[in-house]
Design an enzyme around this catalytic site. Sequence first.
Site, PDB file in Angstrom:
ATOM      1  N   THR A 185      42.428  25.372  24.473  1.00  0.00           N
ATOM      2  CA  THR A 185      41.353  25.474  25.454  1.00  0.00           C
ATOM      3  C   THR A 185      41.314  26.425  26.402  1.00  0.00           C
ATOM      4  O   THR A 185      42.460  26.547  27.055  1.00  0.00           O
ATOM      5  CB  THR A 185      41.151  24.044  26.234  1.00  0.00           C
ATOM      6  OG1 THR A 185      41.023  22.982  25.287  1.00  0.00           O
ATOM      7  CG2 THR A 185      40.177  23.970  27.162  1.00  0.00           C
ATOM      8  N   ARG A 213      33.611  12.020  19.710  1.00  0.00           N
ATOM      9  CA  ARG A 213      34.641  12.188  20.817  1.00  0.00           C
ATOM     10  C   ARG A 213      34.308  13.137  21.565  1.00  0.00           C
ATOM     11  O   ARG A 213      34.381  14.397  21.269  1.00  0.00           O
ATOM     12  CB  ARG A 213      35.975  12.172  20.162  1.00  0.00           C
ATOM     13  CG  ARG A 213      37.103  12.226  20.950  1.00  0.00           C
ATOM     14  CD  ARG A 213      37.597  13.685  21.378  1.00  0.00           C
ATOM     15  NE  ARG A 213      38.872  13.553  22.144  1.00  0.00           N
ATOM     16  CZ  ARG A 213      39.387  14.618  22.892  1.00  0.00           C
ATOM     17  NH1 ARG A 213      38.787  15.862  22.669  1.00  0.00           N
ATOM     18  NH2 ARG A 213      40.246  14.678  23.632  1.00  0.00           N
ATOM     19  N   VAL A 214      34.359  12.943  23.018  1.00  0.00           N
ATOM     20  CA  VAL A 214      34.539  14.039  23.896  1.00  0.00           C
ATOM     21  C   VAL A 214      35.662  13.972  24.834  1.00  0.00           C
ATOM     22  O   VAL A 214      36.114  12.747  25.158  1.00  0.00           O
ATOM     23  CB  VAL A 214      33.043  13.648  24.849  1.00  0.00           C
ATOM     24  CG1 VAL A 214      33.191  14.818  25.945  1.00  0.00           C
ATOM     25  CG2 VAL A 214      31.884  13.931  24.096  1.00  0.00           C
ATOM     26  N   GLY A 215      36.069  15.006  25.402  1.00  0.00           N
ATOM     27  CA  GLY A 215      37.464  14.937  25.893  1.00  0.00           C
ATOM     28  C   GLY A 215      37.219  15.570  27.363  1.00  0.00           C
ATOM     29  O   GLY A 215      36.222  15.120  27.859  1.00  0.00           O
ATOM     30  N   ASP A 216      38.140  15.917  28.199  1.00  0.00           N
ATOM     31  CA  ASP A 216      38.121  16.129  29.666  1.00  0.00           C
ATOM     32  C   ASP A 216      37.197  17.284  29.995  1.00  0.00           C
ATOM     33  O   ASP A 216      36.865  17.389  30.936  1.00  0.00           O
ATOM     34  CB  ASP A 216      39.521  16.233  30.202  1.00  0.00           C
ATOM     35  CG  ASP A 216      40.353  17.424  29.276  1.00  0.00           C
ATOM     36  OD1 ASP A 216      40.377  17.457  28.160  1.00  0.00           O
ATOM     37  OD2 ASP A 216      40.567  18.440  30.078  1.00  0.00           O
ATOM     38  N   THR A 236      44.285  21.556  30.325  1.00  0.00           N
ATOM     39  CA  THR A 236      44.218  21.751  29.043  1.00  0.00           C
ATOM     40  C   THR A 236      45.120  20.688  28.595  1.00  0.00           C
ATOM     41  O   THR A 236      46.326  20.369  29.163  1.00  0.00           O
ATOM     42  CB  THR A 236      44.531  23.137  28.603  1.00  0.00           C
ATOM     43  OG1 THR A 236      44.618  23.291  27.223  1.00  0.00           O
ATOM     44  CG2 THR A 236      45.866  23.547  29.248  1.00  0.00           C
ATOM     45  N   GLY A 237      45.181  20.432  27.290  1.00  0.00           N
ATOM     46  CA  GLY A 237      45.890  19.395  26.769  1.00  0.00           C
ATOM     47  C   GLY A 237      45.374  17.934  26.306  1.00  0.00           C
ATOM     48  O   GLY A 237      44.035  17.970  26.018  1.00  0.00           O
ATOM     49  N   GLY A 239      42.999  15.348  26.300  1.00  0.00           N
ATOM     50  CA  GLY A 239      42.131  15.191  27.234  1.00  0.00           C
ATOM     51  C   GLY A 239      42.017  13.455  27.605  1.00  0.00           C
ATOM     52  O   GLY A 239      41.482  13.410  28.847  1.00  0.00           O
TER      53      GLY A 239
HETATM   54  C1  SD4 Z   1      40.324  17.937  24.725  1.00  0.00           C
HETATM   55  N1  SD4 Z   1      41.562  19.031  26.486  1.00  0.00           N
HETATM   56  O1  SD4 Z   1      39.390  17.915  24.285  1.00  0.00           O
HETATM   57  C2  SD4 Z   1      40.912  19.337  25.468  1.00  0.00           C
HETATM   58  C3  SD4 Z   1      41.909  20.184  24.328  1.00  0.00           C
HETATM   59  C4  SD4 Z   1      42.684  21.269  24.735  1.00  0.00           C
HETATM   60  O2  SD4 Z   1      44.426  22.256  24.700  1.00  0.00           O
HETATM   61  O3  SD4 Z   1      42.857  21.294  25.869  1.00  0.00           O
HETATM   62  N2  SD4 Z   1      43.515  21.415  24.219  1.00  0.00           N
HETATM   63  O4  SD4 Z   1      40.920  17.080  24.942  1.00  0.00           O
END
Ligand code: SD4
Length: 323
Positions: A185, A213-216, A236-237, A239
């Site tokens: 991301t 699905r929706v992340g952060d 990032t990471g 979510g």
């Molecule tokens: C998510 N945070 O959709 C994002 C993915 C991401 O490094 O950051 N990947 O969870």
Amino acid sequence: MKRRNFLRKVGIAGVGLPLVSSNLSFSLPDEKMIPAQIPVSITTWNFHEAGKKSGELLAEGKSALEAVQQGVMIEEANLDNTTVGNGGAPDREGEVTLDACIMAPDGNCGSVAYLKNIEHPVAVARKVMEETPHVMLVGEGAYNFAIQNGFKPKNLLTENSEKEWKKWLEEKDYMPIINIENHDTIGMLAIDKTGDVAGACTTSGLAYKMQGRVGDSPIIGSGLFLDNEIGGAVATGMGEEILKNVSSFLVVELMRQGKTPQEACKIAIERIVEKNPEYKGFQVALLALNKQGEVGSYCIHPGFSYVVNSNGENKNIQSDSFL
Ligand code: SD4
């Protein structure tokens, strides 16, 4: 599949967990609070082109808002980046669904989630911010709004991403080597010549996520937050963990209380680690910039780096990590 197993089996694939042992040693600079000259931009991972673009715009006197939008759009269009925009890894149904948000110095913000077939979700998010009374549009509504505003529909599933998805369908446990196969991301923060702070974040999310699905990343406070008096943070990471802890908001609030960007990111990562005993199974990285142009970052696993652009120069810096 139980949630825990899903996160373990699928989640790691899209969230920057390096397949290295956690005690890998790094040569880290002693002082992790990086003072930068204003104007400055900071960008997650090793997105040099995005950093360069934002730096050029800032040097020309463009606003931080313009710089972060144009900067992250470079990665949205980059077909080699399988976690952002066009060419992003699809969900398990084979559809590329995008999440993005943008935040302006006046605290206004815009966001889109579960957006299909539009290459530049961050540009749609900006339109949401500037031309609607709302903050967030999702799915079909976000798509219709984009089309009404002149965005052209585009198939975002590349041959390569489709091939990888089909491989995943067969093997189900295939995990890309993160930090090598994936670039993850993009979150960006900038301070322009007038001292204003803006930020943007855009992603295709977790590879092979469940449909819907929706992340952060499109959630103001989780994937991105800023206060023009204090500074900003991006995440990032994994979510789900960032959402549970509203991590970007937390970082900004810690800076408000006087913590440096580095200290704030460290405390916010430690909060995630304290709350989830399974923290070794996922990566989260936080990156922050305060109003003075000082930069800090912290993550769970080693392997996260970021680009600081100031004075016409990109610097790639390895983040400190909990493990
Ligand atoms: C998510 N945070 O959709 C994002 C993915 C991401 O490094 O950051 N990947 O969870």
